[in-house]
Design a protein around this motif. Structure first.
Motif, short mmCIF file in Angstrom:
data_model
loop_
_atom_site.label_atom_id
_atom_site.label_comp_id
_atom_site.label_asym_id
_atom_site.label_seq_id
_atom_site.Cartn_x
_atom_site.Cartn_y
_atom_site.Cartn_z
N CYS A 33 0.83 -1.22 0.00
CA CYS A 33 0.00 0.00 0.00
C CYS A 33 0.86 1.26 0.00
CB CYS A 33 -0.97 -0.01 1.18
SG CYS A 33 -2.23 -1.31 1.05
N GLY A 34 1.85 1.29 -0.90
CA GLY A 34 2.68 2.47 -1.07
C GLY A 34 3.83 2.60 -0.11
N ARG A 35 4.10 1.54 0.66
CA ARG A 35 5.19 1.61 1.64
C ARG A 35 5.99 0.31 1.60
NH1 ARG A 35 5.09 4.91 6.77
NH2 ARG A 35 6.91 4.26 7.97
N GLU A 36 7.29 0.41 1.74
CA GLU A 36 8.15 -0.77 1.82
C GLU A 36 8.19 -1.25 3.27
OE1 GLU A 36 10.72 -3.46 -0.35
OE2 GLU A 36 9.50 -1.78 -1.04
N ILE A 37 7.91 -2.53 3.48
CA ILE A 37 7.98 -3.08 4.83
C ILE A 37 8.96 -4.25 4.84
CG2 ILE A 37 5.67 -2.33 5.52
CD1 ILE A 37 4.63 -5.12 4.91
#
Length: 338
Positions: A33-37
Motif C-alpha cells: 500500500c505504497g510503503r516498503e515493509i
C-alpha cells in the motif's frame, strides 16, 4: 415474503503439520500500500485492526500469535470460535492507538487504510514505525482504490479476488506459513469457481438487476449502497447481474426514490452485529422495505427477492467468496422470468 439466505460454508481448518517456510526466506521485504515493509523474522505478537486480517491469520494457523483484535462486523467463523474466545478483543470498532500499543505487538495487521494510513483514525503507519512496530494493510483496500477521496474511498478499477489472494499469500510469507497460505488460496479459488459455475447453470435473465444495501444513519435516510467496482460489484458481475448503482465510490449514499426508479429485481441487505447506526440492524432494514410507501413498491420487495448477507462478505475480504455463494444459492430459489 422475506427470502433470508445464509450460505456461509465452513472453511476447513488447515493441517497444523504443514511444513513451515525455510529460514532463508528472511529478511523479507514487501511493497505494501505504497510503503516498503521489512521483516528479519516472523512476528511473534500481532494485533489486528479489522476482522479480515483476524480471520485470515486464524485460517493460516497463526491464531496463537494474535494478542488483540478489533473492528468486528459479524461473529467469527464457527471453526475459529474456540481460539478467538481466548484472545482479547480490544475494541468492537476502532481501537485507540494506546490500546493497540499496550498489547506490545511487533506487527499490526489492518483491513482498512482509513484506520492506519496517512490520516488514520487509529494512527499513521509512521507512528507505529517510530515505535518499531510493523504495519501491514490488506491489499484489497489499496489495490485499485484511492482512499484519499474521503469516506470509504473510490475504486479506480474493479475489485478482483486476486487482491484477496495476494493478501493471504503475503501474510503467510510474513508469518512464515507459506504452505498454509497456498492451501487456503487453493480452497477459496475452488469455492469461487464452483459458485460461478452454479450461477451460470441457472440460465438467469439477461437484464437481472440488484442493489446492495449496507446500512444507513437511520432506515429512512439515504442508504449506503454498493458502488459498481467494489466487492458487491464483483459478485454481481460474476453472476451476470447489473448493479443499478453506477458510482465508483465504494459505498455512496443514494436516495430511495432514485433506487425505486431503477427498480432492482433483487435487494441484498447486510446482516451485522455492529450497531453504529440504527439501520445496522437487518430487521430495521426489512421493516423499512416492507412499510415505506416508496420502497415497498419495488419489484424486489413485492416479489420477495430480498437476500440477507453477512456484512463482512460485502467488504473486500475472504468472506466475499462466501457472499458469492450466498447470492448464487439465493438465485437458485427465486422464480426469475428469462
Amino acid at each position: 415474503m422475506k427470502l433470508a439466505c445464509h450460505a456461509l460454508a465452513m472453511l476447513s481448518i488447515l493441517p497444523a503439520t504443514l511444513a513451515m517456510a525455510d529460514s532463508d526466506d528472511y529478511p523479507l521485504s514487501l511493497a505494501n500500500c505504497g510503503r516498503e515493509i521489512s521483516f528479519v523474522s516472523a512476528p511473534e505478537r500481532v494485533v489486528t485492526i479489522g476482522q479480515s486480517a483476524t480471520e485470515i491469520l486464524y485460517a493460516l494457523g497463526e491464531g496463537d500469535k494474535v494478542v488483540g483484535t478489533s473492528v468486528w462486523f459479524n461473529p467469527v467463523l464457527p471453526q475459529f470460535r474456540e481460539i478467538n474466545a481466548g484472545i482479547e478483543r480490544i475494541a468492537d470498532n476502532d481501537p485507540s492507538f494506546e490500546a493497540v500499543v499496550n498489547r506490545k505487538p511487533d506487527l499490526v495487521a489492518v483491513q482498512y487504510e482509513w484506520h492506519v494510513g496517512p490520516t488514520g483514525s487509529v494512527a499513521t503507519r509512521s507512528q507505529f514505525h517510530d515505535l518499531g512496530i510493523a504495519s501491514y494493510i490488506m491489499p484489497a483496500d489499496c489495490d485499485t482504490k484511492n482512499n484519499a477521496t474521503g469516506g470509504d474511498g473510490t475504486r479506480v478499477a474493479a475489485f478482483s479476488t486476486d487482491s484477496i489472494y495476494k493478501g493471504i499469500t503475503e501474510l503467510a510469507m510474513i508469518m512464515d506459513a507459506r504452505q498454509q497460505g497456498d492451501a487456503l488460496v487453493a480452497e477459496l479459488k475452488s469455492r469461487e469457481s464452483r459458485a460461478i459455475t452454479r450461477a451460470e447453470g441457472l440460465e438467469l435473465p439477461d437484464d437481472l438487476s440488484a442493489v446492495f444495501w449496507f446500512s444507513s444513519p437511520d432506515a429512512a435516510t439515504d442508504p449506503y449502497v454498493a458502488g459498481r467496482l467494489g466487492a458487491p460489484g464483483y459478485m454481481m458481475d460474476k453472476l451476470g447481474i447489473r448493479n443499478v448503482i453506477e458510482s465508483d465510490e465504494e459505498w455512496p449514499t443514494v436516495g430511495w426514490e432514485t433506487i425505486a426508479r431503477a427498480d432492482p429485481d433483487i435487494i441484498v441487505v447486510a446482516r451485522m452485529d455492529r450497531r453504529r447506526y440504527p439501520a445496522d440492524d437487518v430487521e430495521s432494514k426489512l421493516d423499512f422495505l416492507h412499510s415505506d410507501p416508496v420502497a415497498r413498491e419495488m419489484s424486489a420487495v413485492r416479489n420477495g427477492h430480498i437476500v440477507e448477507m453477512d456484512a463482512h462478505a460485502m467488504s473486500a475480504t475472504m468472506r466475499t467468496i462466501f457472499g458469492l455463494e450466498t447470492l448464487a444459492d439465493a438465485l437458485s430459489t427465486m422464480s426469475l422470468s428469462p
